[in-house]
Design a protein around this motif. Structure first.
Motif, PDB file in Angstrom:
ATOM      1  N   ARG A 204     -45.953 -46.015 -23.437  1.00  0.00           N
ATOM      2  CA  ARG A 204     -46.198 -44.867 -22.556  1.00  0.00           C
ATOM      3  C   ARG A 204     -45.278 -44.890 -21.352  1.00  0.00           C
ATOM      4  O   ARG A 204     -44.758 -43.853 -20.915  1.00  0.00           O
ATOM      5  N   THR A 205     -45.053 -46.073 -20.806  1.00  0.00           N
ATOM      6  CA  THR A 205     -44.166 -46.195 -19.642  1.00  0.00           C
ATOM      7  C   THR A 205     -42.753 -45.768 -19.987  1.00  0.00           C
ATOM      8  O   THR A 205     -42.094 -45.039 -19.235  1.00  0.00           O
ATOM      9  N   ARG A 206     -42.267 -46.196 -21.139  1.00  0.00           N
ATOM     10  CA  ARG A 206     -40.890 -45.881 -21.525  1.00  0.00           C
ATOM     11  C   ARG A 206     -40.714 -44.390 -21.858  1.00  0.00           C
ATOM     12  O   ARG A 206     -39.624 -43.833 -21.680  1.00  0.00           O
ATOM     13  N   GLU A 207     -41.762 -43.725 -22.330  1.00  0.00           N
ATOM     14  CA  GLU A 207     -41.651 -42.298 -22.650  1.00  0.00           C
ATOM     15  C   GLU A 207     -41.420 -41.466 -21.396  1.00  0.00           C
ATOM     16  O   GLU A 207     -40.604 -40.544 -21.381  1.00  0.00           O
ATOM     17  N   PHE A 208     -42.125 -41.764 -20.327  1.00  0.00           N
ATOM     18  CA  PHE A 208     -41.919 -41.032 -19.074  1.00  0.00           C
ATOM     19  C   PHE A 208     -40.484 -41.207 -18.580  1.00  0.00           C
ATOM     20  O   PHE A 208     -39.837 -40.248 -18.138  1.00  0.00           O
ATOM     21  N   SER A 209     -39.970 -42.429 -18.674  1.00  0.00           N
ATOM     22  CA  SER A 209     -38.601 -42.697 -18.215  1.00  0.00           C
ATOM     23  C   SER A 209     -37.579 -41.957 -19.075  1.00  0.00           C
ATOM     24  O   SER A 209     -36.590 -41.427 -18.565  1.00  0.00           O
ATOM     25  N   ALA A 210     -37.818 -41.927 -20.398  1.00  0.00           N
ATOM     26  CA  ALA A 210     -36.883 -41.239 -21.296  1.00  0.00           C
ATOM     27  C   ALA A 210     -36.908 -39.729 -21.064  1.00  0.00           C
ATOM     28  O   ALA A 210     -35.867 -39.062 -21.137  1.00  0.00           O
ATOM     29  N   ASP A 211     -38.070 -39.174 -20.788  1.00  0.00           N
ATOM     30  CA  ASP A 211     -38.154 -37.743 -20.474  1.00  0.00           C
ATOM     31  C   ASP A 211     -37.341 -37.422 -19.218  1.00  0.00           C
ATOM     32  O   ASP A 211     -36.583 -36.442 -19.181  1.00  0.00           O
ATOM     33  N   ALA A 212     -37.508 -38.251 -18.196  1.00  0.00           N
ATOM     34  CA  ALA A 212     -36.785 -38.020 -16.939  1.00  0.00           C
ATOM     35  C   ALA A 212     -35.279 -38.137 -17.143  1.00  0.00           C
ATOM     36  O   ALA A 212     -34.492 -37.328 -16.630  1.00  0.00           O
ATOM     37  N   GLY A 213     -34.863 -39.146 -17.919  1.00  0.00           N
ATOM     38  CA  GLY A 213     -33.439 -39.325 -18.183  1.00  0.00           C
ATOM     39  C   GLY A 213     -32.855 -38.166 -18.962  1.00  0.00           C
ATOM     40  O   GLY A 213     -31.738 -37.706 -18.689  1.00  0.00           O
ATOM     41  N   ALA A 214     -33.623 -37.645 -19.927  1.00  0.00           N
ATOM     42  CA  ALA A 214     -33.160 -36.511 -20.723  1.00  0.00           C
ATOM     43  C   ALA A 214     -33.011 -35.264 -19.857  1.00  0.00           C
ATOM     44  O   ALA A 214     -32.056 -34.490 -20.005  1.00  0.00           O
ATOM     45  N   ALA A 215     -33.960 -35.059 -18.958  1.00  0.00           N
ATOM     46  CA  ALA A 215     -33.914 -33.890 -18.075  1.00  0.00           C
ATOM     47  C   ALA A 215     -32.654 -33.903 -17.219  1.00  0.00           C
ATOM     48  O   ALA A 215     -31.991 -32.879 -17.025  1.00  0.00           O
ATOM     49  N   LYS A 216     -32.303 -35.077 -16.730  1.00  0.00           N
ATOM     50  CA  LYS A 216     -31.115 -35.192 -15.883  1.00  0.00           C
ATOM     51  C   LYS A 216     -29.828 -35.122 -16.704  1.00  0.00           C
ATOM     52  O   LYS A 216     -28.813 -34.604 -16.232  1.00  0.00           O
ATOM     53  N   LEU A 217     -29.885 -35.614 -17.935  1.00  0.00           N
ATOM     54  CA  LEU A 217     -28.696 -35.603 -18.789  1.00  0.00           C
ATOM     55  C   LEU A 217     -28.332 -34.181 -19.223  1.00  0.00           C
ATOM     56  O   LEU A 217     -27.150 -33.819 -19.271  1.00  0.00           O
ATOM     57  N   THR A 218     -29.340 -33.378 -19.524  1.00  0.00           N
ATOM     58  CA  THR A 218     -29.083 -32.009 -19.971  1.00  0.00           C
ATOM     59  C   THR A 218     -29.088 -31.011 -18.825  1.00  0.00           C
ATOM     60  O   THR A 218     -28.501 -29.925 -18.940  1.00  0.00           O
ATOM     61  N   GLY A 219     -29.777 -31.360 -17.739  1.00  0.00           N
ATOM     62  CA  GLY A 219     -29.944 -30.405 -16.648  1.00  0.00           C
ATOM     63  C   GLY A 219     -30.896 -29.283 -17.005  1.00  0.00           C
ATOM     64  O   GLY A 219     -30.961 -28.263 -16.318  1.00  0.00           O
ATOM     65  N   ASN A 220     -31.684 -29.474 -18.079  1.00  0.00           N
ATOM     66  CA  ASN A 220     -32.582 -28.430 -18.568  1.00  0.00           C
ATOM     67  C   ASN A 220     -33.936 -29.039 -18.935  1.00  0.00           C
ATOM     68  O   ASN A 220     -34.289 -29.135 -20.124  1.00  0.00           O
ATOM     69  N   PRO A 221     -34.731 -29.449 -17.945  1.00  0.00           N
ATOM     70  CA  PRO A 221     -36.021 -30.085 -18.245  1.00  0.00           C
ATOM     71  C   PRO A 221     -36.972 -29.188 -19.018  1.00  0.00           C
ATOM     72  O   PRO A 221     -37.754 -29.668 -19.834  1.00  0.00           O
ATOM     73  N   ARG A 222     -36.917 -27.878 -18.763  1.00  0.00           N
ATOM     74  CA  ARG A 222     -37.863 -26.971 -19.403  1.00  0.00           C
ATOM     75  C   ARG A 222     -37.673 -26.924 -20.919  1.00  0.00           C
ATOM     76  O   ARG A 222     -38.646 -26.744 -21.674  1.00  0.00           O
ATOM     77  N   ALA A 223     -36.433 -27.079 -21.387  1.00  0.00           N
ATOM     78  CA  ALA A 223     -36.187 -27.059 -22.837  1.00  0.00           C
ATOM     79  C   ALA A 223     -36.897 -28.222 -23.514  1.00  0.00           C
ATOM     80  O   ALA A 223     -37.504 -28.061 -24.583  1.00  0.00           O
ATOM     81  N   LEU A 224     -36.840 -29.413 -22.910  1.00  0.00           N
ATOM     82  CA  LEU A 224     -37.545 -30.556 -23.480  1.00  0.00           C
ATOM     83  C   LEU A 224     -39.055 -30.340 -23.394  1.00  0.00           C
ATOM     84  O   LEU A 224     -39.787 -30.690 -24.323  1.00  0.00           O
ATOM     85  N   ALA A 225     -39.534 -29.763 -22.300  1.00  0.00           N
ATOM     86  CA  ALA A 225     -40.963 -29.483 -22.158  1.00  0.00           C
ATOM     87  C   ALA A 225     -41.438 -28.560 -23.284  1.00  0.00           C
ATOM     88  O   ALA A 225     -42.482 -28.794 -23.906  1.00  0.00           O
ATOM     89  N   ARG A 226     -40.669 -27.508 -23.569  1.00  0.00           N
ATOM     90  CA  ARG A 226     -41.029 -26.593 -24.663  1.00  0.00           C
ATOM     91  C   ARG A 226     -41.003 -27.326 -26.005  1.00  0.00           C
ATOM     92  O   ARG A 226     -41.877 -27.121 -26.860  1.00  0.00           O
ATOM     93  N   ALA A 227     -39.997 -28.183 -26.186  1.00  0.00           N
ATOM     94  CA  ALA A 227     -39.890 -28.935 -27.436  1.00  0.00           C
ATOM     95  C   ALA A 227     -41.103 -29.832 -27.640  1.00  0.00           C
ATOM     96  O   ALA A 227     -41.661 -29.905 -28.752  1.00  0.00           O
TER      97      ALA A 227
END
Length: 288
Positions: A204-227
């Motif tokens: 669970r800890t690593r999932e939150f970190s990976a989500d945050a890293g993905a948001a910054k890498l793409t600059g599009n957090p909402r797309a991952l949220a929808r996914a």
């Protein structure tokens, strides 16, 4: 940094638990050495074989750029942006929608997505999912999760071995003191449960970190949220069947049931993950 420290503490607790139950269940120095040896072997196996085992468990098939040009284009772009080698790409057959990354380091990493995920997500949502998996690789989460799963498995194996010894071998051990009754009870009943709780907390800890890293890498957090929301809805309809030991590797909890408490979830709740991603979106907007 807080998540990294928490992960290190949890991994240390998991290894310590393995050594401790060996000491109490098997006895004295022999048990201590046995526990350390198991911890060393399981970590070594995880280091070198975790990617092959995980890919085989999900029947993932390697794909070439000609077979999956869109997938390769996204991964190559994100990998270049993250300054890591492009990982090997695999597709898991079937209509289930999920994804995972594996491998001991960025130079020996692989990313696998199901055919189902390519069928239901838009390109920018697929990009968010792939960025999530690449962040796992960047953070070495793929190795961390493999090690935690292997140690937890070793603890369960040791508990089963002790249980068999009680049934078939009595409670005496050649040359050692009699088995500690409390140690035996703890090993057989509580140790596997504790190991699972710690392993899932790491996931669970690593999932939150990976989500945050993905948001910054793409600059599009909402797309991952929808996914994530789409993937959870699909998982409720079509649960993904595989070895439970590998469930923490997946981007979304593959099971449809809601009876599991937070303590036994392989992933944080999708609602919590989406909320965190939308907060990151606000932070990114404020910096523009």
């Amino acid at each position: 940094m807080g998540n990294q420290l928490k992960t290190a503490v949890l991994l240390a607790a998991l290894s310590g638990l393995l050594i401790a139950i060996s000491y109490w269940a098997i006895g004295g120095i022999t048990g201590l050495i046995f526990g350390i040896a198991i911890a060393a072997v399981t970590n070594l196996v995880s280091w070198y074989q975790s990617d092959k085992i995980a890919l085989a468990a999900y029947r993932a098939q390697p794909v070439s750029p000609n077979e999956a040009p869109q997938l390769y284009r996204i991964v190559e772009r994100l990998s270049a942006k993250a300054n890591i080698p492009t990982p090997r790409l695999y597709i898991v057959p079937g209509s289930n929608a999920n994804a995972f990354a594996t491998g001991r380091d960025p130079e020996n990493a692989a990313v696998a997505v199901t055919q189902g995920i390519l069928n239901i997500l838009s390109e920018e949502e697929v990009e968010g999912v792939l960025a999530h998996e690449l962040t796992h690789i960047i953070n070495r989460d793929t190795l961390t999760q493999a090690v935690s799963a292997t140690i937890a498995g070793a603890i369960s194996f040791l508990a089963q071995m002790v249980s068999y010894s009680l049934w078939f071998g009595g409670n005496s051990r050649d040359g050692n003191r009699n088995a500690n009754p409390l140690g035996m009870l703890f090993t057989i009943t509580l140790a596997p449960l504790a190991a699972s709780v710690i392993q899932l907390a790491i996931s669970r800890t690593r999932e939150f970190s990976a989500d945050a890293g993905a948001a910054k890498l793409t600059g599009n957090p909402r797309a991952l949220a929808r996914a994530l929301q789409r993937l959870e809805a699909t998982a409720r309809q079509m649960p993904m069947q595989a070895n439970p030991a590998f469930e923490p590797l997946l981007i979304i909890n593959p099971l449809s049931g809601e009876f599991l408490g937070n303590l036994f979830r392989t992933h944080p709740s999708t609602e919590a993950r989406v909320e965190a991603l939308l907060q990151i979106e606000q932070q990114l907007a404020a910096t523009i």
